[in-house]
Design a protein around this motif. Sequence first.
Motif, PDB file in Angstrom:
ATOM      1  N   ASP A  93       0.835  -1.206   0.000  1.00  0.00           N
ATOM      2  CA  ASP A  93       0.000   0.000   0.000  1.00  0.00           C
ATOM      3  C   ASP A  93       0.870   1.257   0.000  1.00  0.00           C
ATOM      4  N   ASN A 139      -4.989  -4.696  -6.561  1.00  0.00           N
ATOM      5  CA  ASN A 139      -5.667  -3.425  -6.739  1.00  0.00           C
ATOM      6  C   ASN A 139      -6.045  -3.288  -8.212  1.00  0.00           C
ATOM      7  N   GLU A 146     -12.241  -9.300   4.501  1.00  0.00           N
ATOM      8  CA  GLU A 146     -12.814  -7.967   4.341  1.00  0.00           C
ATOM      9  C   GLU A 146     -11.766  -6.973   3.840  1.00  0.00           C
ATOM     10  N   ARG A 147     -10.566  -7.003   4.432  1.00  0.00           N
ATOM     11  CA  ARG A 147      -9.506  -6.097   3.986  1.00  0.00           C
ATOM     12  C   ARG A 147      -9.079  -6.446   2.569  1.00  0.00           C
ATOM     13  N   ASN A 177     -12.017  -5.303  -0.051  1.00  0.00           N
ATOM     14  CA  ASN A 177     -12.289  -3.881  -0.242  1.00  0.00           C
ATOM     15  C   ASN A 177     -11.793  -3.089   0.950  1.00  0.00           C
ATOM     16  N   ASP A 178     -10.563  -2.647   0.872  1.00  0.00           N
ATOM     17  CA  ASP A 178      -9.983  -1.841   1.950  1.00  0.00           C
ATOM     18  C   ASP A 178     -10.571  -0.435   1.877  1.00  0.00           C
ATOM     19  N   VAL A 179     -11.667  -0.237   2.605  1.00  0.00           N
ATOM     20  CA  VAL A 179     -12.392   1.038   2.536  1.00  0.00           C
ATOM     21  C   VAL A 179     -11.570   2.211   3.041  1.00  0.00           C
ATOM     22  N   THR A 180     -10.515   1.941   3.791  1.00  0.00           N
ATOM     23  CA  THR A 180      -9.690   3.021   4.321  1.00  0.00           C
ATOM     24  C   THR A 180      -8.640   3.494   3.321  1.00  0.00           C
ATOM     25  N   ASN A 181      -8.436   2.739   2.226  1.00  0.00           N
ATOM     26  CA  ASN A 181      -7.335   3.079   1.324  1.00  0.00           C
ATOM     27  C   ASN A 181      -7.661   2.685  -0.120  1.00  0.00           C
ATOM     28  N   PRO A 182      -7.881   3.662  -1.000  1.00  0.00           N
ATOM     29  CA  PRO A 182      -8.172   3.340  -2.396  1.00  0.00           C
ATOM     30  C   PRO A 182      -6.992   2.668  -3.114  1.00  0.00           C
ATOM     31  N   HIS A 231      -8.176  -4.436  -3.103  1.00  0.00           N
ATOM     32  CA  HIS A 231      -9.526  -4.309  -3.664  1.00  0.00           C
ATOM     33  C   HIS A 231      -9.796  -5.474  -4.610  1.00  0.00           C
TER      34      HIS A 231
END
Length: 191
Positions: free
Chosen positions: A56, A90, A140-141, A144-149, A153
């Motif tokens: 990331d 990603n 879940e991470r 779709n890591d909702v905290t980091n585009p 994903h």
Amino acid sequence: MLIIGVAGTIGAGKETLTSYFREKGFVYFETRQIIIEELKKLGLEPSRKNMQDWADEQREKFGVGVIMKIMLERASKDTTKNYLFDSLRNPGEAEFLKEILPNFILLAVDAPKGIRFERVLKRRKCDDPLSWQDFLNMDERDLNDVTNPLGQHTAALLKMADFIIINDKDLESARKEIEHIYMIIEENNKR
């Protein structure tokens, strides 16, 4: 030179998919191995969390295609071969490869959560979750890591795949589906 990217959920069967293509002569590159090499240089443990965090950070610093660039550099040493890039995480990685490789193909593999959890428990990799809740948190991470585009994903990659295998049956069924996809790719690659 043909490059196929592979994406999939934890425990879905990426190893089954990639082993088939390796048997067909594809040279195998795995994002995990590249990241582990970099973590070792930094003196960090190659845990799943450290690998995800490092990837990331690299995407944020150097662009979403940074890990794919490393793989492409390694692949460009022999353009007479076909390559398999395992574990895209990603959608920007697939978009990066599609922009520069007109014949890039994205394959994805998925299976229902319960089946994947059973497979994870059986395979016992060192960083695999051992409880259902840990599995769900990890999944879940990954999805779709909702905290980091720029993070994980996989769900978006599954949607953009050229071919997707729902690996919810036995190994023989999975291999038949993979073989069918391989034959389509081979036919299209000849054109």
